[in-house]
Enzyme design. Structure first.
Site, PDB file in Angstrom:
ATOM      1  N   GLY A  20       0.818  -1.214   0.000  1.00 48.51           N
ATOM      2  CA  GLY A  20       0.000   0.000   0.000  1.00 48.51           C
ATOM      3  C   GLY A  20       0.847   1.256   0.000  1.00 48.51           C
ATOM      4  O   GLY A  20       1.604   1.504   0.931  1.00 48.51           O
ATOM      5  N   GLY A  22      -0.439   4.184   0.181  1.00 48.19           N
ATOM      6  CA  GLY A  22      -1.341   5.222   0.700  1.00 48.19           C
ATOM      7  C   GLY A  22      -0.617   5.997   1.795  1.00 48.19           C
ATOM      8  O   GLY A  22       0.617   6.017   1.851  1.00 48.19           O
ATOM      9  N   PHE A  23      -1.391   6.615   2.678  1.00 48.53           N
ATOM     10  CA  PHE A  23      -0.772   7.469   3.692  1.00 48.53           C
ATOM     11  C   PHE A  23       0.166   6.704   4.615  1.00 48.53           C
ATOM     12  O   PHE A  23       1.262   7.167   4.927  1.00 48.53           O
ATOM     13  CB  PHE A  23      -1.846   8.197   4.496  1.00 48.53           C
ATOM     14  CG  PHE A  23      -2.396   9.375   3.764  1.00 48.53           C
ATOM     15  CD1 PHE A  23      -1.711  10.575   3.751  1.00 48.53           C
ATOM     16  CD2 PHE A  23      -3.583   9.282   3.067  1.00 48.53           C
ATOM     17  CE1 PHE A  23      -2.194  11.669   3.067  1.00 48.53           C
ATOM     18  CE2 PHE A  23      -4.083  10.372   2.370  1.00 48.53           C
ATOM     19  CZ  PHE A  23      -3.390  11.569   2.374  1.00 48.53           C
ATOM     20  N   GLY A  24      -0.267   5.511   5.078  1.00 48.52           N
ATOM     21  CA  GLY A  24       0.563   4.749   6.011  1.00 48.52           C
ATOM     22  C   GLY A  24       1.784   4.154   5.332  1.00 48.52           C
ATOM     23  O   GLY A  24       2.926   4.347   5.766  1.00 48.52           O
ATOM     24  N   VAL A  88      -1.991  -7.506  -4.111  1.00 44.03           N
ATOM     25  CA  VAL A  88      -1.722  -8.569  -3.140  1.00 44.03           C
ATOM     26  C   VAL A  88      -2.992  -9.394  -2.991  1.00 44.03           C
ATOM     27  O   VAL A  88      -4.056  -8.871  -2.662  1.00 44.03           O
ATOM     28  CB  VAL A  88      -1.295  -7.982  -1.778  1.00 44.03           C
ATOM     29  CG1 VAL A  88      -1.156  -9.089  -0.751  1.00 44.03           C
ATOM     30  CG2 VAL A  88       0.003  -7.209  -1.941  1.00 44.03           C
ATOM     31  N   GLU A 186     -18.222  18.231   2.881  1.00 46.57           N
ATOM     32  CA  GLU A 186     -17.425  18.870   1.828  1.00 46.57           C
ATOM     33  C   GLU A 186     -18.103  18.712   0.468  1.00 46.57           C
ATOM     34  O   GLU A 186     -18.187  19.666  -0.316  1.00 46.57           O
ATOM     35  CB  GLU A 186     -16.015  18.249   1.805  1.00 46.57           C
ATOM     36  CG  GLU A 186     -15.166  18.738   2.974  1.00 46.57           C
ATOM     37  CD  GLU A 186     -13.943  17.867   3.280  1.00 46.57           C
ATOM     38  OE1 GLU A 186     -13.791  16.794   2.667  1.00 46.57           O
ATOM     39  OE2 GLU A 186     -13.152  18.277   4.141  1.00 46.57           O
ATOM     40  N   ASP A 324      -6.110   2.649   8.208  1.00 41.13           N
ATOM     41  CA  ASP A 324      -7.563   2.473   8.292  1.00 41.13           C
ATOM     42  C   ASP A 324      -7.996   1.040   8.568  1.00 41.13           C
ATOM     43  O   ASP A 324      -9.115   0.809   9.008  1.00 41.13           O
ATOM     44  CB  ASP A 324      -8.194   2.867   6.939  1.00 41.13           C
ATOM     45  CG  ASP A 324      -8.415   4.361   6.821  1.00 41.13           C
ATOM     46  OD1 ASP A 324      -8.010   5.106   7.734  1.00 41.13           O
ATOM     47  OD2 ASP A 324      -8.991   4.776   5.792  1.00 41.13           O
ATOM     48  N   ALA A 342      -5.879  10.433   7.905  1.00 42.59           N
ATOM     49  CA  ALA A 342      -4.523  10.291   7.392  1.00 42.59           C
ATOM     50  C   ALA A 342      -3.442  10.381   8.488  1.00 42.59           C
ATOM     51  O   ALA A 342      -2.490   9.586   8.462  1.00 42.59           O
ATOM     52  CB  ALA A 342      -4.285  11.335   6.307  1.00 42.59           C
TER      53      ALA A 342
HETATM   54  C1  LIG Z   1     -13.096  11.132   0.297  1.00 44.67           C
HETATM   55  C2  LIG Z   1     -12.191  11.044   1.499  1.00 44.67           C
HETATM   56  C3  LIG Z   1     -11.830  12.204   2.160  1.00 44.67           C
HETATM   57  C4  LIG Z   1     -10.972  12.146   3.263  1.00 44.67           C
HETATM   58  N1  LIG Z   1     -10.621  13.300   3.895  1.00 44.67           N
HETATM   59  C5  LIG Z   1      -9.722  13.253   4.891  1.00 44.67           C
HETATM   60  C6  LIG Z   1      -9.260  14.461   5.492  1.00 44.67           C
HETATM   61  O1  LIG Z   1      -9.686  15.558   5.132  1.00 44.67           O
HETATM   62  N2  LIG Z   1      -8.325  14.360   6.474  1.00 44.67           N
HETATM   63  C7  LIG Z   1      -7.842  13.156   6.881  1.00 44.67           C
HETATM   64  O2  LIG Z   1      -6.966  13.123   7.736  1.00 44.67           O
HETATM   65  N3  LIG Z   1      -8.275  11.999   6.351  1.00 44.67           N
HETATM   66  C8  LIG Z   1      -9.206  12.018   5.369  1.00 44.67           C
HETATM   67  N4  LIG Z   1      -9.645  10.851   4.805  1.00 44.67           N
HETATM   68  C9  LIG Z   1      -9.181   9.569   5.364  1.00 44.67           C
HETATM   69  C10 LIG Z   1      -7.792   9.204   4.866  1.00 44.67           C
HETATM   70  O3  LIG Z   1      -7.723   9.341   3.465  1.00 44.67           O
HETATM   71  C11 LIG Z   1      -7.494   7.776   5.309  1.00 44.67           C
HETATM   72  O4  LIG Z   1      -7.582   7.704   6.703  1.00 44.67           O
HETATM   73  C12 LIG Z   1      -6.095   7.362   4.850  1.00 44.67           C
HETATM   74  O5  LIG Z   1      -6.038   7.338   3.449  1.00 44.67           O
HETATM   75  C13 LIG Z   1      -5.736   5.979   5.411  1.00 44.67           C
HETATM   76  O6  LIG Z   1      -4.454   5.652   4.984  1.00 44.67           O
HETATM   77  P1  LIG Z   1      -4.058   4.126   4.718  1.00 44.67           P
HETATM   78  O7  LIG Z   1      -2.589   4.122   4.439  1.00 44.67           O
HETATM   79  O8  LIG Z   1      -4.585   3.280   5.802  1.00 44.67           O
HETATM   80  O9  LIG Z   1      -4.868   3.729   3.412  1.00 44.67           O
HETATM   81  P2  LIG Z   1      -4.908   4.404   1.997  1.00 44.67           P
HETATM   82  O10 LIG Z   1      -4.363   5.770   1.996  1.00 44.67           O
HETATM   83  O11 LIG Z   1      -6.310   4.195   1.509  1.00 44.67           O
HETATM   84  O12 LIG Z   1      -3.932   3.526   1.125  1.00 44.67           O
HETATM   85  C14 LIG Z   1      -4.162   2.181   0.849  1.00 44.67           C
HETATM   86  C15 LIG Z   1      -3.308   1.805  -0.343  1.00 44.67           C
HETATM   87  O13 LIG Z   1      -3.276   0.397  -0.437  1.00 44.67           O
HETATM   88  C16 LIG Z   1      -3.437   0.005  -1.789  1.00 44.67           C
HETATM   89  N5  LIG Z   1      -4.021  -1.344  -1.760  1.00 44.67           N
HETATM   90  C17 LIG Z   1      -5.156  -1.725  -1.135  1.00 44.67           C
HETATM   91  N6  LIG Z   1      -5.344  -3.049  -1.291  1.00 44.67           N
HETATM   92  C18 LIG Z   1      -4.310  -3.500  -2.023  1.00 44.67           C
HETATM   93  C19 LIG Z   1      -3.969  -4.796  -2.527  1.00 44.67           C
HETATM   94  N7  LIG Z   1      -4.697  -5.878  -2.284  1.00 44.67           N
HETATM   95  N8  LIG Z   1      -2.830  -4.895  -3.257  1.00 44.67           N
HETATM   96  C20 LIG Z   1      -2.063  -3.806  -3.522  1.00 44.67           C
HETATM   97  N9  LIG Z   1      -2.351  -2.576  -3.062  1.00 44.67           N
HETATM   98  C21 LIG Z   1      -3.444  -2.428  -2.321  1.00 44.67           C
HETATM   99  C22 LIG Z   1      -4.335   1.066  -2.383  1.00 44.67           C
HETATM  100  O14 LIG Z   1      -4.203   1.158  -3.775  1.00 44.67           O
HETATM  101  C23 LIG Z   1      -3.849   2.323  -1.657  1.00 44.67           C
HETATM  102  O15 LIG Z   1      -2.817   2.969  -2.370  1.00 44.67           O
HETATM  103  C24 LIG Z   1     -10.503  10.892   3.708  1.00 44.67           C
HETATM  104  C25 LIG Z   1     -10.878   9.715   3.041  1.00 44.67           C
HETATM  105  C26 LIG Z   1     -11.723   9.800   1.947  1.00 44.67           C
HETATM  106  C27 LIG Z   1     -12.125   8.554   1.243  1.00 44.67           C
END
Ligand SMILES: Cc1cc2nc3c(=O)[nH]c(=O)nc-3n(C[C@H](O)[C@H](O)[C@H](O)COP(=O)(O)OP(=O)(O)OC[C@H]3O[C@@H](n4cnc5c(N)ncnc54)[C@H](O)[C@@H]3O)c2cc1C
Length: 453
Positions: A20, A22-24, A88, A186, A324, A342
């Site tokens: 992933g 994403g943010f983490g 994955v 929003e 998340d 995030a």
């Molecule tokens: C519309 C929206 C608005 C938001 N606004 C805010 C805000 O204003 N402030 C704030 O703090 N938070 C906000 N959030 C929440 C924030 O985006 C999440 O808390 C954050 O993205 C969580 O980070 P993460 O690393 O857990 O997951 P994510 O950032 O979702 O990253 C997960 C990553 O894993 C990858 N992935 C998933 N499954 C697989 C797999 N099987 N194989 C390969 N790759 C995979 C995905 O492609 C993605 O890149 C918002 C969320 C949304 C949906």
């Protein structure tokens, strides 16, 4: 080879796989760059997405490239980091291998071995077990879905302009947003600004300022994670923008005709609408469920897997799960759900990377502790609410705070500059440069009519 004595003796060979970007996952990877650890970042997308601004793509304020950044570009100078585009599928925790699947036709190895695994798969929207609603109520979590919502919103105005029947036209000009958390608030605010300001004067048969925007929430107030006083202020700002806020109303049905709400008196009410945006509950990535099955770790109703105080899976100190998709066991053994935002994922990513490095040096680490820096939500131009360590702000000051925080965290220097310019222009002109319907079938795919008809 796990995180044991044998591994500690050979730094260069230690392989960390991060799932992933994403943010983490991104923060974990950034923390491990330019070390002698061999890092592979796996994501099914080739970019990091700044999800907090996807709703601005959905309403034409920003373009996709401005809120996403290629993972390879982020790590181009870090020789110890490899980016792999793949999905994955499963984990083999005994063999310490991931099972991968190709995405978008890009070949991927079937298996990927690791010494340490960090999984940050995120979450997705859940439709409360009513998956059939998904086809009528789009969400804005991914870039693809945000673009689909953008087309749908703009198409609704086009359809209303072409619709001679008043009742059907009203259906096109009624927008329902389900869920009044930050994203729902929003979205409703942005649709209001789009119709009241940006599209004003664009049409001949309809007046977009007459658009109805309804924000539906089952709880008794909007923004339930904020103090009640800020919820009231947010609600007032929404009403000023022309949004009808319906709190204490649960959605009981969504179909082609619109949204059915359960009434306070038991009477159901149908709101005729052709455009519904879903911003209600989320559920953890299926990777959380799989890790729970394999390790016996508890999961909650939202699918989050429970990790130990150091973010590892029970019995597997070499496997971390973050963001998340997890809840965290505290020192007393209770499972704590942290906000799905995030900063939690980012701090957990950095923490997991720190633990990996500390262990390789033979050092112990403190349990993970979340530093809550506050809560922000924007409603529209000059309107936002902020709760920063008990300091409650609303209006322009909260809005400027929101702008600065989002610009600061946006990945890529170039993106920051472009978004700042875009926001400044929009602020001055109330315009939105990316009002494009991109999924309409092109007429050029049809044979051209002959000259004689
Ligand atoms: C519309 C929206 C608005 C938001 N606004 C805010 C805000 O204003 N402030 C704030 O703090 N938070 C906000 N959030 C929440 C924030 O985006 C999440 O808390 C954050 O993205 C969580 O980070 P993460 O690393 O857990 O997951 P994510 O950032 O979702 O990253 C997960 C990553 O894993 C990858 N992935 C998933 N499954 C697989 C797999 N099987 N194989 C390969 N790759 C995979 C995905 O492609 C993605 O890149 C918002 C969320 C949304 C949906």
């Amino acid at each position: 080879m796990g995180l044991d004595e044998d591994a500690v003796t050979d730094h260069a060979a230690h392989r960390v796989v991060i799932v992933g970007g994403g943010f983490g996952g991104l923060q974990a990877t950034l923390r491990l760059r330019r070390t002698d650890i061999d890092v592979t970042l796996v994501d099914r997308r080739n970019f990091h997405l700044f999800q907090p601004l996807t709703y601005q793509v959905a309403t034409g304020a920003l373009s996709p490239g401005e809120i996403a950044y290629p993972l390879r570009a982020i790590f181009k100078r870090d020789r110890n980091i490899r980016v792999l585009m793949a999905e994955v599928l499963d984990f083999d925790l005994e063999a310490q291998e991931l099972r991968l699947r190709r995405v978008g036709g890009v070949p991927a190895p079937e298996r990927l071995p690791y010494d340490t695994l960090i999984v940050g798969g995120g979450s997705r929207y859940s439709y409360f077990g009513r998956d059939e609603w998904r086809q009528y109520a789009a969400e804005v979590k991914s870039l693809e879905s945000a673009l689909a919502v953008r087309s749908q919103l703009l198409r609704a105005f086009e359809a209303a302009e072409a619709e001679p029947d008043a009742e059907r036209r009203a259906g096109w000009l009624t927008f329902v947003v389900v869920g009044a958390g930050p994203t729902g608030v929003e979205m409703a605010g942005q649709i209001a600004e789009l119709s009241r300001d940006t599209l004003r004067g664009d049409f001949r048969a309809i007046d977009p300022r007459g658009t109805r925007i309804l924000l539906v929430e089952a709880a008794d107030r909007v923004l339930t994670t904020f103090p009640a006083s800020l919820s009231r202020r947010a609600e007032r700002s929404l009403r000023r923008l022309g949004v009808t806020v319906l709190t204490g109303r649960a959605v009981t049905g969504i179909d082609d005709d619109g949204v059915t709400l359960g009434g306070q008196d038991g009477e159901a009410e149908l709101i005729a609408s052709r455009t519904v945006v879903w911003a209600a509950g989320v559920t953890a990535s299926s990777l959380a469920g799989r890790l729970g099955e394999l390790t016996g770790a508890e999961r909650d109703r939202a699918g989050r897997v429970t990790v130990e105080p150091d973010l590892t899976l029970p019995g597997h100190p070499e496997v971390f799960a973050i963001g998340d998709m997890v809840r965290v066991r505290d020192a007393s053994g209770a499972a704590v759900v942290l906000p799905g935002v995030a900063p939690v994922a980012m701090q957990q990513g950095r923490y997991a990377a720190h633990v990996v490095q500390a262990r390789l040096r033979g050092q112990e680490s403190e349990p993970f502790r979340y530093q809550d820096k506050g809560n922000l939500a924007t409603i529209g131009r000059g309107a936002a609410v902020a709760d920063i360590k008990g300091l409650r702000l609303s209006g322009v000051l909260a809005w400027i705070t929101w702008l600065l925080v989002h610009l600061w965290y946006l990945v890529g220097f170039q993106n920051r500059i472009i978004v700042l310019i875009r926001w400044s222009v929009s602020f001055a002109t109330r315009g939105r440069g990316a009002r494009l319907i991109t999924d309409a079938a092109g007429d050029d795919t049809q044979p051209a009519p002959s000259a004689d008809g």
